[in-house]
Design an enzyme around this catalytic site. Sequence first.
Site, PDB file in Angstrom:
ATOM      1  N   MET A  30       1.729 -15.216 -21.786  1.00 40.69           N
ATOM      2  CA  MET A  30       0.872 -15.658 -20.679  1.00 40.69           C
ATOM      3  C   MET A  30       1.035 -17.155 -20.431  1.00 40.69           C
ATOM      4  SD  MET A  30      -2.492 -13.280 -20.753  1.00 40.69           S
ATOM      5  CE  MET A  30      -3.368 -14.163 -22.028  1.00 40.69           C
ATOM      6  N   GLY A  31       2.098 -17.741 -20.988  1.00 38.63           N
ATOM      7  CA  GLY A  31       2.372 -19.154 -20.716  1.00 38.63           C
ATOM      8  C   GLY A  31       1.539 -20.095 -21.562  1.00 38.63           C
ATOM      9  N   HIS A  37       4.878 -19.247 -29.573  1.00 36.27           N
ATOM     10  CA  HIS A  37       5.674 -18.519 -28.580  1.00 36.27           C
ATOM     11  C   HIS A  37       7.173 -18.770 -28.807  1.00 36.27           C
ATOM     12  CE1 HIS A  37       1.860 -19.165 -26.094  1.00 36.27           C
ATOM     13  NE2 HIS A  37       1.997 -17.862 -26.068  1.00 36.27           N
ATOM     14  N   LYS A 149       0.079 -12.694 -34.719  1.00 39.28           N
ATOM     15  CA  LYS A 149      -1.213 -13.321 -34.419  1.00 39.28           C
ATOM     16  C   LYS A 149      -2.124 -12.319 -33.718  1.00 39.28           C
ATOM     17  CE  LYS A 149      -4.020 -16.633 -32.604  1.00 39.28           C
ATOM     18  NZ  LYS A 149      -4.078 -16.291 -31.207  1.00 39.28           N
ATOM     19  N   VAL A 176       2.555 -18.470 -36.457  1.00 39.92           N
ATOM     20  CA  VAL A 176       2.883 -19.894 -36.619  1.00 39.92           C
ATOM     21  C   VAL A 176       1.569 -20.666 -36.599  1.00 39.92           C
ATOM     22  CG1 VAL A 176       4.082 -21.869 -35.617  1.00 39.92           C
ATOM     23  CG2 VAL A 176       5.144 -19.608 -35.569  1.00 39.92           C
ATOM     24  N   ARG A 187      -5.414 -20.998 -26.435  1.00 37.43           N
ATOM     25  CA  ARG A 187      -6.855 -21.270 -26.286  1.00 37.43           C
ATOM     26  C   ARG A 187      -7.322 -22.432 -27.161  1.00 37.43           C
ATOM     27  NH1 ARG A 187      -6.997 -15.330 -25.416  1.00 37.43           N
ATOM     28  NH2 ARG A 187      -7.902 -14.994 -23.346  1.00 37.43           N
TER      29      ARG A 187
END
Length: 290
Positions: A30-31, A37, A149, A176, A187
């Site tokens: 989701m960027g 990521h 995660k 990570v 978030r």
Amino acid sequence: MKLLPTRAELARACDEARASGHRVGLVPTMGALHDGHLSLVDAARAHASFVVVTIFVNPTQFGPHEDLARYPRDLDGDLARCAARGVDAVFVPAESEMYAPGHATTVHVARITETLCGPQRPGHFDGVATIVTKLFALTAPCDAIFGRKDYQQLAVIRRLATDLDLRVGVHGAPIVREPDGLAMSSRNRYLAPSDRARALALARGLSAASHAFEAGERRAGILRDRAHAPVLAAFDRVDYVDVCDPETLRVLGADETTGERALVAAAARLGGTRLIDNVVMGEEKPPLAG
Ligand code: AMP
């Protein structure tokens, strides 16, 4: 690196890559990309020679009172990170590209979605399963990488791929963490400095349970209490802290004993920010050293 805004361009790029002998690897996100990521990109590269990252803040996986409107967005930064990591193509669709008028199909995975985050986020896993099914259909990847995660999400996608005979290898990548042990999350950007320190209680709680497990404790109630106490003390609200079967995600009762592997997973809130974390005891190291 190709920037692909439409489904047609994404499908074509993947078709061409396959036609030239590449294995396509998919990393859905989701960027607001961080090192967690990017570790998925590296994991994809281990399987695939054409790595596609998708960036789409999927509205159907957010509840009506969740953070869709304020979810962090940083497209320029994301593209720079992807290019620097050697990503071959980035798919950044508009909402109307993924959900055309008349869209009426939802993919629902039963049972494994009914514990942990499922009851607290009604419809969330339907949104995830539906968008991931669409991304699989568009890219036809040999391999797709998801972070541990979101342990339940990974389990849902594995179930989905198995049940629908999707010909994709679904791989989980390790969590990570920041140097102090906090699991990286888009978030985390919401956290005020004072909340940032409190957020570490998640990793502390999971580590306390893990250390007890390593010392031989197998009573689910005791392990759960070890994880729960620091989270309860630091967070404004605890959504759950549970000890589960790592495959079915069935929550163990306090009087049960675990096997030689057990998942301890937690979700808790600081103000309006909901954080999750987990560790598979008996398989992974505790997030924090003893
Ligand atoms: P998101 O952008 O939050 O939807 O996450 C996209 C993918 O990145 C999911 O497969 C997540 O599990 C994974 N991910 C997010 N944070 C981490 C992390 N700290 N470590 C490993 N994977 C992560």
